[in-house]
Motif scaffolding. Sequence first.
Motif, mmCIF file in Angstrom:
data_model
loop_
_atom_site.group_PDB
_atom_site.id
_atom_site.type_symbol
_atom_site.label_atom_id
_atom_site.label_comp_id
_atom_site.label_asym_id
_atom_site.label_seq_id
_atom_site.Cartn_x
_atom_site.Cartn_y
_atom_site.Cartn_z
ATOM 1 N N GLU A 1 86.581 40.388 47.782
ATOM 2 C CA GLU A 1 86.320 39.051 47.275
ATOM 3 C C GLU A 1 87.492 38.115 47.535
ATOM 4 O O GLU A 1 87.328 36.907 47.614
ATOM 5 N N GLN A 2 88.715 38.679 47.647
ATOM 6 C CA GLN A 2 89.881 37.842 47.874
ATOM 7 C C GLN A 2 90.087 37.505 49.344
ATOM 8 O O GLN A 2 90.953 36.701 49.669
ATOM 9 N N GLU A 3 89.347 38.143 50.232
ATOM 10 C CA GLU A 3 89.465 37.817 51.647
ATOM 11 C C GLU A 3 88.902 36.431 51.897
ATOM 12 O O GLU A 3 87.806 36.102 51.452
ATOM 13 N N LYS A 4 89.656 35.630 52.629
ATOM 14 C CA LYS A 4 89.241 34.247 52.887
ATOM 15 C C LYS A 4 88.301 34.230 54.097
ATOM 16 O O LYS A 4 88.726 33.950 55.222
ATOM 17 N N SER B 1 88.102 32.315 49.677
ATOM 18 C CA SER B 1 87.429 33.542 49.274
ATOM 19 C C SER B 1 86.195 33.175 48.446
ATOM 20 O O SER B 1 86.057 32.043 47.973
#
Length: 356
Positions: A5-8, A221
């Motif tokens: 979820e934190q991956e942009k 994200s």
Amino acid sequence: MAADEQEKTEEATSKKIEDARREGNVPKSQDAAAVVTLLVGFVAVLFLIGFVSERIMNLYRYYQEFIGTEFDIKILQTITIKTIMEVVIMILPIVLTIMIAGILGNIMQFGFIFTTKPITPNLSKIDPIKGLKNLFSMKKLIESVKIVLKVGIVFGIAFVFLLKFMTELPKVELYDMASQLIWLREKAIILAAIVIIAFIFIGILDVLLVRFQYFKSLRMSKQEIKDEYKQMEGDPQVKGRIRRMQMEAARRRMVQDVAGADVVITNPTHYAVALRYDSSKEAAPRILAKGVDFLALRIKEIAYENGVLVYENPPLARELYKVCEVNDMIPRELFEAVAQVLSFVYASNKKKFQNR
């Protein structure tokens, strides 16, 4: 899952792009601005070359006037002032044109922006350690390599054409001075045009690269998009709580209005609709409150407490609840049925309604 979820991976929202723009963070290509400036400057020089040549000739004639004159401090000051004024007059139009071109070269990329954010004092910008890291960072290295490649390519192309022009020199030596100057001017214009065309291609590529890197840097994200949506629209839980509070407040006001009703029509257990009719102010009876189940019981309780007649008419109660909202006047098709109820109510308590 949290790491994913934190991956942009998501494209930037319009709000994030607008926020970045307000802070002065825009996709700015220095090469594109330089190309526009170079092109406009080149055109300006071509248009003004006659004007500049005339001023130079006038200045030359002015110098000739002093041939045989004994120079002193005053004459030297006069010549110096005249020379400076003529030079300023010659270069000022070109300088102003280039300045305007530089401004337009940036405006054409991202429009007009006025913000003081980039010049706002920030102590982190003068941090020597951070400055050294930025100076020797991979980004700076890549930028340096790009500059060397761009300059090398452009001047490499220009050098190839220059060598070709030099092969004509033996033939040009046979020309008179005027023809040699014409040949030199033509080759200079061709060489400048080649350099500008090369820079135009580089500028286009740089604009595409800068915009790609810019929008990549603004990627978000999925969690950031959710947080932004909550910030813009409000937390759904908070909004739901506010909505429930508003409905509860409206319900309390509605129930309180039951005390001023003329009659409460019920079915008798599930539905309750409170009506009031003031012929001096309204064209038809008005719905003051309505409810089902628990709310219907509460409406009847308040009616009993305030001496409001409760009248059982299941079909009419259900129909009024279905087609009318609170504060609506009853529809024309229900006039006759409601009129019969109100006639009964008025006849049952003449003393209460004698002023109506």
